[in-house]
Design an enzyme around this catalytic site. Structure first.
Site, PDB file in Angstrom:
ATOM      1  N   GLY A 165      30.030  45.432  43.840  1.00  0.00           N
ATOM      2  CA  GLY A 165      29.974  46.478  42.028  1.00  0.00           C
ATOM      3  C   GLY A 165      30.709  47.357  42.848  1.00  0.00           C
ATOM      4  CD  GLU A 209      31.145  52.372  39.403  1.00  0.00           C
ATOM      5  OE1 GLU A 209      31.919  52.731  38.424  1.00  0.00           O
ATOM      6  OE2 GLU A 209      30.399  50.970  39.689  1.00  0.00           O
ATOM      7  CG  ASN A 256      31.888  47.010  46.116  1.00  0.00           C
ATOM      8  OD1 ASN A 256      30.641  46.255  46.796  1.00  0.00           O
ATOM      9  ND2 ASN A 256      32.604  46.797  45.103  1.00  0.00           N
ATOM     10  CE1 TYR A 292      33.400  38.892  41.792  1.00  0.00           C
ATOM     11  CE2 TYR A 292      31.060  40.389  41.434  1.00  0.00           C
ATOM     12  CZ  TYR A 292      32.542  40.238  42.096  1.00  0.00           C
ATOM     13  OH  TYR A 292      33.114  40.950  43.528  1.00  0.00           O
ATOM     14  NE  ARG A 312      30.512  43.880  33.835  1.00  0.00           N
ATOM     15  CZ  ARG A 312      30.916  43.874  34.959  1.00  0.00           C
ATOM     16  NH1 ARG A 312      32.291  44.019  35.234  1.00  0.00           N
ATOM     17  NH2 ARG A 312      31.043  45.131  35.653  1.00  0.00           N
ATOM     18  NE  ARG A 356      37.938  45.533  37.685  1.00  0.00           N
ATOM     19  CZ  ARG A 356      38.446  45.861  38.533  1.00  0.00           C
ATOM     20  NH1 ARG A 356      39.406  46.641  37.984  1.00  0.00           N
ATOM     21  NH2 ARG A 356      38.293  46.095  40.055  1.00  0.00           N
ATOM     22  N   GLY A 364      39.764  48.224  46.864  1.00  0.00           N
ATOM     23  CA  GLY A 364      40.073  49.219  46.605  1.00  0.00           C
ATOM     24  C   GLY A 364      38.875  50.308  46.333  1.00  0.00           C
ATOM     25  CG  ASP A 365      35.258  49.184  44.925  1.00  0.00           C
ATOM     26  OD1 ASP A 365      36.058  49.829  43.783  1.00  0.00           O
ATOM     27  OD2 ASP A 365      34.934  47.971  44.929  1.00  0.00           O
TER      28      ASP A 365
END
Length: 338
Positions: free
Chosen positions: A33, A35, A37, A88, A105, A168, A278-279
């Site tokens: 997820g 944050e 990551n 997911y 979720r 999202r 991106g994380d």
């Protein structure tokens, strides 16, 4: 160095061997997820990374926690309770077939959590940095309240705050996003987000068309100035993805420090797993801004870290500082290390 992230960690289920959902007789299982990551990346770089969330007391919740602990992330601020962990499903794309995500979720433990369940003073005591993303306030009204409470507490303790805007569309509308996210920007020092994020969460449109591999650098420079003037950010940064296909991307980045623009070198990536890219950039940029000599060096570290993540299966970026520095300094040969 104590760094805190807040968000939802989820169970990820993916068909094996790039199969489609309708072909699948089994699923690969990983956890991740936004944050979470970022916390893993920062732990890999030697920081005391703390992840804050809420997870059920059952075995799947514990498995998610264990996935973080084994990689050095501190989990003592994770609240236990609630009925379910978010799930997911990820179908990996290939060539011109895009990847696809299906969320399950709703009413997860963190989505129903409340700000008063967290000891914010303990969480932010001696912390240097706090990172959140636009995903957490999008999951529910309570998620938005928790995010704002964390931002207020972080500022009370003099902590630097960063955000990855991370829009999202399956979680909320642009109107809902802008109402919440523009309010949260008053607490943010470092803003990270791509062209879609900037437009849909904050209302700034750079131009260009990444679906055609077109990047409008002047458009980014214009909106970065507007964002900095509007919200007072110390830094604004973005990844610059050129989507040639689901398998091959061009990858670079840009940062603005209120005076100058810095563009990174560009990488041609053959993708193994793009989730978490991106994380990985956010984690690399936080580390770079804390340890490198200038924003340009920080950016090169971040974009190299995120390029490497695209070669690793799962949400987490499983690389250390030396590996990232090697790539950032120009060794992209991929030669066997003996």
């Amino acid at each position: 160095m104590k760094i805190v992230t807040l968000g939802e960690i989820m169970l990820r289920l993916s068909p094996v061997d790039k199969q489609r959902f309708v072909q699948a007789d089994g699923f690969d299982v990983v956890y991740g997820g936004g944050e979470a990551n970022v916390a893993v990346s920062l732990a890999n770089y030697g920081h005391d990374a703390y992840f804050v969330s809420k997870l059920p007391k059952h075995e799947i919740g514990q498995a998610a926690i264990n996935s973080l602990r084994k990689l050095g992330v501190h989990t003592e601020y994770i609240v236990r309770g609630g009925e379910r962990i978010g799930i997911y499903y990820l179908e990996h794309g290939a060539s011109m077939r895009p990847s696809k995500v299906i969320y399950d979720r709703t009413d997860s433990a963190i989505a129903l959590s409340k700000p008063e369940e967290y000891d914010w003073d303990a969480i932010f005591k001696d912390a240097k940095w706090f990172h959140f993303s636009g995903i957490t306030p999008a999951i529910s009204a309570q998620g938005a309240k928790i995010t704002k409470a964390a931002c207020i507490a972080a500022k009370k303790h003099g902590v630097t705050v960063s955000v990855d805007l991370n829009y999202r569309k399956k979680l909320w509308t642009p109107e809902q996003a802008q109402k919440v996210m523009r309010d949260l920007m008053q607490y943010v020092d470092v803003c990270i987000g791509n062209e879609e994020d900037a437009e849909l969460t904050l209302g700034f449109k750079p131009g260009g068309d990444v679906t055609k591999g077109v990047l409008d650098h002047k458009g980014y420079e214009r909106i970065f100035k507007e964002m900095q003037q509007t919200f007072g950010f110390k830094y604004v940064a973005t990844t610059l993805r050129e989507s040639h296909s689901a398998s091959d991307n061009g990858w670079s980045a840009l940062i603005y420090d209120g005076k100058s623009f810095y563009y990174s070198k560009s990488y041609d990536i053959r993708i193994v797993d793009r989730v978490g890219g991106g994380d990985a950039f956010s984690g690399g940029l936080i580390h770079g801004l804390l340890t490198k000599a200038n924003p340009g060096e920080a950016l090169e570290f971040a974009v190299a870290a995120s390029a490497l993540k695209h070669t690793i299966f799962g949400d987490y970026n499983l690389v250390d500082e030396k590996e990232v520095d090697t790539l950032a300094k120009g060794d992209a040969s991929g030669r066997v290390q003996r």
